[in-house]
Design an enzyme around this catalytic site. Sequence first.
Site, PDB file in Angstrom:
ATOM      1  CB  ILE A   1      72.319  43.874  12.379  1.00 31.02           C
ATOM      2  CG1 ILE A   1      72.356  43.520  13.894  1.00 31.02           C
ATOM      3  CG2 ILE A   1      72.887  45.341  11.880  1.00 31.02           C
ATOM      4  CD1 ILE A   1      73.631  43.721  14.596  1.00 31.02           C
TER       5      ILE A   1
ATOM      6  CG  ASP B   1      79.233  28.345   4.549  1.00 32.67           C
ATOM      7  OD1 ASP B   1      80.187  29.156   5.025  1.00 32.67           O
ATOM      8  OD2 ASP B   1      79.031  27.391   5.054  1.00 32.67           O
TER       9      ASP B   1
ATOM     10  CD  GLU C   1      77.157  30.111  13.759  1.00 35.42           C
ATOM     11  OE1 GLU C   1      76.438  30.196  14.729  1.00 35.42           O
ATOM     12  OE2 GLU C   1      76.787  29.428  12.803  1.00 35.42           O
TER      13      GLU C   1
ATOM     14  CB  THR D   1      80.774  42.952  18.483  1.00 39.68           C
ATOM     15  OG1 THR D   1      80.412  42.836  20.196  1.00 39.68           O
ATOM     16  CG2 THR D   1      81.911  41.560  18.401  1.00 39.68           C
ATOM     17  CG  ASP D   2      80.083  46.334  22.665  1.00 37.07           C
ATOM     18  OD1 ASP D   2      79.790  45.184  22.381  1.00 37.07           O
ATOM     19  OD2 ASP D   2      79.223  46.878  23.483  1.00 37.07           O
ATOM     20  CD  GLU D   3      79.506  40.510  23.097  1.00 41.14           C
ATOM     21  OE1 GLU D   3      79.786  39.491  23.437  1.00 41.14           O
ATOM     22  OE2 GLU D   3      78.315  40.693  23.037  1.00 41.14           O
TER      23      GLU D   3
ATOM     24  CE1 TYR E   1      79.884  37.188  17.585  1.00 34.94           C
ATOM     25  CE2 TYR E   1      79.765  38.492  19.968  1.00 34.94           C
ATOM     26  CZ  TYR E   1      79.550  38.402  18.836  1.00 34.94           C
ATOM     27  OH  TYR E   1      79.014  39.285  18.124  1.00 34.94           O
TER      28      TYR E   1
ATOM     29  CE  LYS F   1      72.445  36.990  19.828  1.00 31.96           C
ATOM     30  NZ  LYS F   1      72.898  37.630  18.505  1.00 31.96           N
TER      31      LYS F   1
ATOM     32  CE  LYS G   1      82.132  40.014  14.675  1.00 31.43           C
ATOM     33  NZ  LYS G   1      81.665  39.983  13.282  1.00 31.43           N
TER      34      LYS G   1
END
Length: 339
Positions: A14, A61, A88, A129-131, A154, A193, A158
């Site tokens: 992205i 980094d 990540e 993210t929506d996650e 993950y 993905k 986030k």
Amino acid sequence: MSSTVLVTGGAGFIGANFIHLLARTRPDWNIVNLDALTYAGNLENLSALEQSPRYRFVHGDIRRAEDVSRAFDTCGSGPVTVVHFAAESHVDRSITSGLAFVETNVVGTQMLLDHARARKVKRFVHVSTDEVYGSLGKEGYFTEETPLAPNSPYSASKAASDMLVRAAVHTHGFEALTTRCSNNYGPYQFPEKLIPLMIANASEDKEVPVYGDGQNVRDWLYVEDHCEAILAVLERGRPGEVYNVGGHNEYPNLEIVRRVLALLAKSESLIRFVKDRPGHDRRYAIDAGKIERELGWRPRFTFEQALPLTIRWYQSQTTWLQRVRNGAYRDYYARQYGS
Ligand code: NAD
Ligand code: TYD
């Protein structure tokens, strides 16, 4: 004095699309890309910009203070904004081993926030993210008020980073904003993905693995639409706010795989149902009403338009795909930048 955007993770999927969007649409902005070039970072995604005087790459980094400092030094003395993609990002990898997710997504985000405040950054957009909202049943949508209930290492990392951004806003009055987007697809996505993996495997007549019963639902958004939403939030979002981003494009995974196979003129006999992902979220769906109402953003691409575009991109980029799959893309930095 011209302004500079510091993009973290710009060599990833992205981030690279976002940098290309800026280069096309904001000709007077300078762009600095800070990226550690993990397995997911591919500088070939940005080779077209290498000669541009407005673009600089910093190999570093976000977990290391000296690297983050060097990136801000590269931005110069004009006004600086930050768009933070570096992470990540793959759920399956986080299930195998979660530590790198905490280190980059949580520690790295705090490192960036601290430096950004010290450097008097004008605006900081945190790409989430929506996650973080967890999993939905058959009905309903995630709104910005949905409680966070992340289910994978993950999404938990986030969610933690979202809370650190919230704390910087609340405690320090820092001008940070958060976006929470649904699943993206499009050019430059790493073929681990779902959609690029299906395209890459099926193109070589290899099996395409579908987890569980294939009925898990994701809300798919073309990456260019996501990038335009992030730009709208950067330029016009209300400080401290969270904006959900999604395309009302909900499909079960099996339907996605069937469409990819049909567009490639490949047989459904390539489909292999495999063991389900542990803790697999059943359904994600986004209510993007807030960003539509407040910022006038709407997706420009339908799935029917952009899935064929994506497939054509992968078909036209066989060298890119081959170099990603055989690991040759990892030598590019040393060859181009000499270290
Ligand atoms: P990606 O994995 O393709 O790219 C991540 C980039 O970050 C890579 O270039 C990598 O080298 C870099 N990076 C990783 N660790 C780093 C570190 N410690 N320091 C500096 N750079 C580092 O990810 P993506 O799919 O482009 O996702 C970008 C962001 O958008 C992530 O924050 C992700 O959570 C979020 N997001 C992704 C999706 C999606 O569908 N892909 C959807 C919603 C939100
Ligand atoms: P993925 O692209 O990994 O994104 P995320 O887990 O962040 O949603 O996976 C999208 C969906 O596709 C998810 O429900 C898991 C499923 N999936 C498969 O069925 N097979 C695969 O090989 C992969 C990578 C994913």
